[in-house]
Design a protein around this motif. Structure first.
Motif, mmCIF file in Angstrom:
data_model
loop_
_atom_site.group_PDB
_atom_site.id
_atom_site.type_symbol
_atom_site.label_atom_id
_atom_site.label_comp_id
_atom_site.label_asym_id
_atom_site.label_seq_id
_atom_site.Cartn_x
_atom_site.Cartn_y
_atom_site.Cartn_z
ATOM 1 N N LEU A 166 0.700 -1.123 0.020
ATOM 2 C CA LEU A 166 0.124 0.014 0.049
ATOM 3 C C LEU A 166 0.762 1.277 0.169
ATOM 4 C CD1 LEU A 166 -2.819 1.586 0.445
ATOM 5 C CD2 LEU A 166 -2.273 1.134 2.987
ATOM 6 N N THR A 167 0.620 2.253 -0.852
ATOM 7 C CA THR A 167 1.252 3.372 -0.881
ATOM 8 C C THR A 167 0.360 4.600 -0.435
ATOM 9 O OG1 THR A 167 0.779 3.755 -3.247
ATOM 10 C CG2 THR A 167 3.185 2.762 -2.652
ATOM 11 N N GLN A 168 0.776 5.466 0.606
ATOM 12 C CA GLN A 168 0.147 6.573 1.065
ATOM 13 C C GLN A 168 0.651 7.793 1.306
ATOM 14 O OE1 GLN A 168 -2.081 5.117 4.461
ATOM 15 N NE2 GLN A 168 -2.722 7.244 5.063
ATOM 16 N N VAL A 169 0.160 8.875 1.056
ATOM 17 C CA VAL A 169 0.838 10.154 1.071
ATOM 18 C C VAL A 169 0.558 10.377 2.805
ATOM 19 C CG1 VAL A 169 0.922 12.858 0.879
ATOM 20 C CG2 VAL A 169 0.259 10.934 -1.050
ATOM 21 N N LEU A 217 3.758 0.792 2.452
ATOM 22 C CA LEU A 217 3.334 0.243 3.903
ATOM 23 C C LEU A 217 2.613 -1.196 3.728
ATOM 24 C CD1 LEU A 217 0.827 3.210 4.986
ATOM 25 C CD2 LEU A 217 3.231 2.679 5.793
ATOM 26 N N THR A 218 2.703 -1.950 4.610
ATOM 27 C CA THR A 218 1.999 -3.263 4.611
ATOM 28 C C THR A 218 0.575 -2.812 4.674
ATOM 29 O OG1 THR A 218 2.252 -3.339 7.110
ATOM 30 C CG2 THR A 218 4.043 -4.218 5.793
ATOM 31 N N LEU A 224 6.336 0.313 8.061
ATOM 32 C CA LEU A 224 6.609 1.228 6.788
ATOM 33 C C LEU A 224 7.683 0.232 6.077
ATOM 34 C CD1 LEU A 224 6.507 4.135 5.365
ATOM 35 C CD2 LEU A 224 8.672 4.754 6.819
ATOM 36 N N LEU A 225 7.835 0.153 5.009
ATOM 37 C CA LEU A 225 8.598 -0.588 3.789
ATOM 38 C C LEU A 225 9.459 0.336 3.011
ATOM 39 C CD1 LEU A 225 6.199 -3.285 2.656
ATOM 40 C CD2 LEU A 225 7.699 -3.517 4.636
ATOM 41 N N SER A 257 3.618 4.460 -7.868
ATOM 42 C CA SER A 257 2.721 5.160 -7.322
ATOM 43 C C SER A 257 3.048 6.925 -7.444
ATOM 44 C CB SER A 257 2.679 4.875 -5.700
ATOM 45 O OG SER A 257 1.805 5.738 -5.067
ATOM 46 N N TRP A 258 4.289 7.109 -7.140
ATOM 47 C CA TRP A 258 4.929 8.559 -7.419
ATOM 48 C C TRP A 258 4.587 8.976 -9.015
ATOM 49 C CZ3 TRP A 258 10.453 10.097 -8.785
ATOM 50 C CH2 TRP A 258 10.566 11.580 -8.594
ATOM 51 N N THR A 259 4.645 7.923 -9.930
ATOM 52 C CA THR A 259 4.329 8.589 -11.482
ATOM 53 C C THR A 259 3.012 8.749 -11.364
ATOM 54 O OG1 THR A 259 6.062 6.955 -12.198
ATOM 55 C CG2 THR A 259 4.326 7.861 -13.704
#
Length: 337
Positions: A166-169, A217-218, A224-225, A257-259
């Motif tokens: 999971l990616t999150q700001v 994230l997991t 935090l990975l 995700s950044w892209t």
């Protein structure tokens, strides 16, 4: 001196307070060179916490070398750098810097070691802005620009696999950043200590830019990975720091995700500067191209590459200080500002 000679003169008083007076890793130092009683040049040293192999050390980042125009010949800059190296705080074990071409010549002369190259990598997200720069195609950009951008994005995203991560700001740096650093810190290299204390000072308290934090994230968000810290400048997302505990899959997930976030915000490109290593190799695999190159000379730059930068190091007390590791994990966040 700064106002007259530095390229970026915004928030100079705030910069001084943040980087030199309120640095939790130690007071900075500045030197003034005088001629006939008048100041003609200055240079500075900011403190950084470093991990050199398995040793924690205090590092100093050389910065803000500025000399008045009428004194811009080699001798004033040499005097300033020599003063910095000979009278830096006694606890500083390593001095480093990534200067421009003029500063590189000075650093070589006074005894810095050329440690490694720092290259900039870029990825185009929208081609319409580049088409506008072409005299032949500019007239049709209003008609085909949006279609071209969407087609270009579809080609880049084709084949990307979804990840269970999971990616999150994230709004701030919490204890999960300390856990990530403690996991990575066992590896052998030279690296700025990227714990929560440093990250909070370097990015959240910095008065010069607004940074955004993208966390990997997991699924349950308990761990935090990895993370990617970036800012926006000139229609581009510029990565200041990047760290991940896993392999290529974690790197891919963060970069993808950044892209997507940058594309959704209407930005035109991504940019990331780093030393050679795993991150650089994965950037190429992820569609970035190396924008910088070792300059072969003023008249031989057919691909219009910008010159790469060089990381210089100096050990004031080489007989007692921990030796710098064979590799240095360097990103833009390791620069002074």
């Amino acid at each position: 001196m700064w106002q007259q000679n530095l390229a970026d003169t915004v928030h100079l008083e705030d910069k001084y307070d943040w980087h030199f007076l309120n640095n939790p890793f130690g007071l900075g130092q500045s030197w003034i060179l005088e001629s006939n009683g008048e100041p003609v040049g200055t240079t500075s040293l900011g403190m950084r916490p470093l991990k050199l192999n398995d040793t924690v050390a205090t590092g100093g980042v050389a910065c803000d070398l500025a000399v008045n125009k009428e004194h811009r010949f080699l001798q004033p800059a040499l005097l300033l750098q020599r003063a910095l190296l000979t009278s830096a705080h006694g606890g500083v074990q390593v001095v480093y810097g990534v200067p421009n071409s003029a500063g590189s010549a000075v650093m070589k002369y006074v005894g810095y070691h050329e440690f490694c190259r720092v290259h900039r990598y870029a990825k185009v997200l929208r081609i319409s802005q580049y088409l506008e720069k072409s005299g032949k195609l500019r007239a049709i950009v209003p008609f085909i620009g949006r279609i071209a951008d969407q087609g270009f994005a579809a080609i880049q995203m084709f084949g990307r696999q979804r990840s269970r991560r999971l990616t999150q700001v994230l709004p701030s740096f919490d204890e999960r950043f300390d856990e990530l650093w403690n996991q990575i810190a066992s590896e052998q290299w030279a690296v700025t200590i990227r714990d929560r204390r440093f990250l909070k000072w370097r990015y959240q308290e910095c008065p010069l830019r607004q940074y955004k934090i993208l966390g990997l994230l997991t699924e349950d968000k308990s761990r935090l990975l990895g993370y990617l810290i970036y800012y926006v400048e000139d229609h581009s997302a510029v990565c200041a720091d990047f760290l991940a505990s896993g392999g290529p899959e974690d790197l891919d997930c963060l970069l993808s995700s950044w892209t997507a976030i940058a594309w959704g915000c209407g930005l035109s490109a991504l940019s990331l500067s780093c030393s050679d290593g795993t991150l650089a190799a994965n950037l190429l695999r992820h569609g970035f191209y190396r924008r910088s190159a070792v300059s072969p000379g003023k008249h031989n730059n057919k691909n219009h590459h910008e010159p790469c930068k060089t990381l210089f190091t100096y050990e004031p007390h080489s007989s007692t200080a921990a030796a710098v590791a064979d590799s240095w994990y360097y990103t833009e966040g390791d620069s002074p500002y």
